[in-house]
Scaffold this active site. Structure first.
Site, PDB file in Angstrom:
ATOM      1  N   LEU A 125       0.819  -1.218   0.000  1.00  0.00           N
ATOM      2  CA  LEU A 125       0.000   0.000   0.000  1.00  0.00           C
ATOM      3  C   LEU A 125       0.850   1.265   0.000  1.00  0.00           C
ATOM      4  CD1 LEU A 125      -2.782  -1.038   2.555  1.00  0.00           C
ATOM      5  CD2 LEU A 125      -2.778  -1.240   0.068  1.00  0.00           C
TER       6      LEU A 125
ATOM      7  N   GLY B 263      -1.536   6.372  -2.757  1.00  0.00           N
ATOM      8  CA  GLY B 263      -2.571   6.270  -3.788  1.00  0.00           C
ATOM      9  C   GLY B 263      -3.702   5.359  -3.325  1.00  0.00           C
ATOM     10  N   HIS B 264      -3.325   4.229  -2.742  1.00  0.00           N
ATOM     11  CA  HIS B 264      -4.352   3.321  -2.206  1.00  0.00           C
ATOM     12  C   HIS B 264      -5.141   3.997  -1.086  1.00  0.00           C
ATOM     13  CE1 HIS B 264      -1.253   0.256  -3.647  1.00  0.00           C
ATOM     14  NE2 HIS B 264      -2.339  -0.111  -4.299  1.00  0.00           N
TER      15      HIS B 264
ATOM     16  N   GLN C   6      -2.735 -12.588 -13.173  1.00  0.00           N
ATOM     17  CA  GLN C   6      -2.477 -11.391 -13.969  1.00  0.00           C
ATOM     18  C   GLN C   6      -0.993 -11.166 -14.218  1.00  0.00           C
ATOM     19  OE1 GLN C   6      -4.506  -9.034 -10.940  1.00  0.00           O
ATOM     20  NE2 GLN C   6      -2.954  -7.468 -11.182  1.00  0.00           N
TER      21      GLN C   6
ATOM     22  N   GLY D 146      -7.875   3.130  -9.076  1.00  0.00           N
ATOM     23  CA  GLY D 146      -7.093   4.333  -9.324  1.00  0.00           C
ATOM     24  C   GLY D 146      -6.966   4.618 -10.815  1.00  0.00           C
TER      25      GLY D 146
ATOM     26  N   GLN E 150      -7.104  -0.526 -16.941  1.00  0.00           N
ATOM     27  CA  GLN E 150      -7.834  -1.382 -15.996  1.00  0.00           C
ATOM     28  C   GLN E 150      -9.222  -0.794 -15.714  1.00  0.00           C
ATOM     29  OE1 GLN E 150      -6.089  -3.542 -12.422  1.00  0.00           O
ATOM     30  NE2 GLN E 150      -6.674  -1.594 -11.492  1.00  0.00           N
TER      31      GLN E 150
ATOM     32  N   MET F  33       2.393   7.427  -8.258  1.00  0.00           N
ATOM     33  CA  MET F  33       2.646   6.444  -7.213  1.00  0.00           C
ATOM     34  C   MET F  33       2.324   5.049  -7.707  1.00  0.00           C
ATOM     35  SD  MET F  33       1.544   8.128  -3.625  1.00  0.00           S
ATOM     36  CE  MET F  33       2.314   9.658  -3.086  1.00  0.00           C
ATOM     37  N   SER F  34       3.200   4.107  -7.342  1.00  0.00           N
ATOM     38  CA  SER F  34       3.035   2.717  -7.740  1.00  0.00           C
ATOM     39  C   SER F  34       3.760   1.847  -6.740  1.00  0.00           C
ATOM     40  CB  SER F  34       3.623   2.503  -9.140  1.00  0.00           C
ATOM     41  OG  SER F  34       3.809   1.115  -9.374  1.00  0.00           O
TER      42      SER F  34
END
Lengths: 304, 304
Positions: free
Chosen positions: B4, B7-8, B32, B136, B142, B173-174
Site C-alpha cells: 500500500l 494512492g491506495h 495477472q 485508481g 484497468q 505512485m506505484s
C-alpha cells in the site's frame, strides 16, 4: 431459449416447488451458436411459449407452490450492450471461458458453445440475482460447466438439476426434436437405448470403459446396419458423434469407473437429412432437409 | 495487491466518504502475471499494510465518514478453488476475457494481464457484492476494462475512479516504485513530464495525433539522449514501450481527437537495470538489478 416443451415445464414446476417467485428467461443466445450452426433456423415459438407459461401459472396458482413472476425476454442489445455478439472462435467481446470442461465432448464439436452459454448465464444471473437456477440434466455438460462457473466465480446461488424428460420410446425431449419427423424420430431412440444398455453393464458390475461402452456401441452399430439395409424411402441414417464415459467433475474420459465417484455416460448422434420423403409423410419442421444433432446422457451414480 | 501507498489510501478515504463500510482486498493475484513476469518478486508488505490500514481507520473514526470494516486477504485456493491458477496464454481455467479493450496497450505487452484482472475482480465482486468499487486512474486501461465488464455482464454496482497520486517531481505512485532507487526515480519522471507536455498541446487547441504526441516523444527522446551521454555510473537508461492517444471507451488509437469524446493519453516505459551502482547509493529494493516497468496517463476531457 424458448421453444418450450415438457422438459422445460418440469423444471419450472420444480422451481415453483422450491421458490416463491420463478423468473423464466426466454432468449435465443447468439454467442452459443457457431458461425455454421442453426441460429437462424432455431425454433422460435414465442406465442406458444407464452400460452404454455400462462397455463402453467394457472396450474401453479391452484396449488401450494410459487408462481411464475416474470418472463425475461431481452433484446440482444440488452444482453450484449457494447459490441455485437460474436460467434467466431477468435471473436472480440466480453466472455466467460470455462476450460477444460467446456472444451471436451460438446465443446469439441462446438468450439464457441460453452463460451456462449457461460457468458449469457453470467449475465442472466447478475440481472435476476436468483437464489437458485434450474437446468435440465439432458444438457449434462452444461450443468457441469455452470456448476464450475458458480464455484470458481463464487456466485452466491445454487444450481439445481432436473431429470431428463423423455418421449415414448426414450428419446430425450429437446426443442430440436420438432425437426425430426416420424421416421427419424423412431430411429433416434437408438441413442437412449445405447446409453441404457451401457448403464446396464455398470449396474451388472462392469467398471472398465471397454465393458461399458461396448454395449452402447453395439446397439448403435446394429441400428446403423439395419438402416443401411433398408431402401432410401424407409430408412433414417445417422452418424455417431461420440459416446463418452467421463468423470462427473472433470469430464475427463475414464478407462475405469471409480465406484466412489461414478461417471457420466453421454453421447451425441447426427440424424442425417431424410432420403426420399414420401407423399403425406410427417417429415418434421423444415421437411427433413436438415441434419439434426441430438445428445443424451445417463449419470452412473457412485455405488460406494 | 497490497504494498500500500498513498494512492491506495486516497482511494480508501474516497470510499469511506461515500460508503459506511469499506472492504479492503489484499491479494497478489497470480493470473495477472505472465510466466516471465514479477509475481515472485512483487512487493509483499503485509505487516506494514495492516499497520497503515489500522492508522487510516483511526483517522476515519475521528471523522464523519465510513470505516474500514474488513480486510479480505484470501488464499489462492479460495480464489481459484478448482484448478491451479494458470498464467499461460492458452492456460486452462475459468476466466473472464474482455477484448479488444484488454488486448491493446498494456494487454499487448502483457497478454494474460487483463484476463487475470477481470477474472479476479469478478470473483471479488461476487464475494463482497459491493455497491461501489474503487480503482485508481493510474491504471487507466484497468478502469476501462472493469467498467466494460460491469456494463457487459450487468453487474449491479458502480465503478468509481480516484485521481492518480504523484510523488514530488510528478512520478505516479506505484507499488513498483520501491524498486527504482534515487537515480532511476529521478529519470522516471520523464514519463509524466512527456504526457503533461502532450496535454499542453491539447489544451492549446491541437487535435491531431502528430501535434499532440510529438511533444511527448520529444521529451522522451531528449531525456534518452541526455542519459546516453552521462557516464554509466550516473545515468539511468530507459526504453519507451508505448506512448498512446486512444479513444476513452474503445481504446482504439486516434488520428484526431473528437472534442466531444476526448481521449486517453497514456504511456509505459521500462527503467533498465542500474549500471555501476555506487557505494552507499540508494538503489531501491532489489539493488537496482531488475527492469522496472512504469505506466502513467492523463485523460484529455471533452471540450464540447
Amino acid at each position: 431459449m424458448g421453444a418450450l416443451h415438457d422438459g422445460h415445464l418440469s423444471l419450472m414446476r420444480q422451481a415453483a416447488q422450491e421458490n416463491s417467485d420463478v423468473f423464466v428467461s426466454i432468449y435465443v443466445n447468439p454467442t452459443q451458436f457457431g458461425v455454421n450452426e442453426d441460429l437462424s433456423s432455431y425454433p422460435r415459438t414465442w406465442d406458444t411459449d407464452v400460452a404454455m407459461l400462462a397455463e402453467l401459472d394457472r396450474e401453479l396458482a391452484a396449488s401450494d407452490s410459487g408462481r411464475i413472476s416474470a418472463i425475461f425476454a431481452p433484446t440482444t442489445k440488452t444482453m450484449y450492450p457494447t459490441l455485437p455478439p460474436s460467434s467466431e472462435v477468435d471473436g472480440q467481446g466480453s466472455f466467460v471461458l470455462i476450460t477444460p470442461v467446456g472444451s471436451v465432448l460438446e465443446g469439441a464439436s462446438r468450439p464457441v458453445f460453452f463460451r456462449g452459454v457461460a457468458t449469457v448465464c453470467m449475465k442472466l444471473f447478475n440481472i435476476v440475482q436468483p437464489e437458485r437456477a434450474y437446468f435440465g440434466q439432458k444438457d449434462v455438460q452444461q450443468t457441469v460447466v455452470i456448476r464450475r462457473m458458480v464455484q470458481d466465480f463464487h456466485l452466491p446461488m445454487d444450481i439445481r438439476i432436473g431429470v431428463t424428460r423423455r418421449e415414448l420410446g426414450g428419446l430425450a425431449m429437446s426443442s430440436r426434436n420438432v425437426y425430426l419427423g416420424a421416421r427419424r424420430r423412431a430411429v433416434a431412440t437408438v441413442l437412449s437405448q445405447a446409453l441404457m444398455r451401457a448403464e446396464e453393464q455398470y449396474h451388472n458390475g462392469k467398471r472398465s470403459r471397454g465393458d461399458i461402452l461396448w454395449a452402447a456401441n453395439d446397439i448403435a452399430n446394429s441400428k446403423m446396419l439395419e438402416q443401411d439395409e433398408l431402401p432410401p424411402s424407409k430408412r433414417a441414417r445417422f452418424e455417431v458423434d461420440y459416446i463418452s464415459l467421463a468423470d462427473p467433475d472433470s469430464l475427463e474420459e475414464l478407462e475405469d469407473v471409480d465406484e466412489t465417484r461414478g461417471a457420466i455416460l453421454s453421447g451425441a448422434i447426427k440424424m442425417m437429412p431424410l432420403e426420399e420423403p414420401q407423399d403425406g409423410e410427417d417429415c418434421g419442421l423444415g421437411g427433413g432437409t436438415g441434419t439434426v444433432r441430438l445428445i443424451d446422457n445417463i449419470i452412473l451414480k457412485p455405488t460406494k
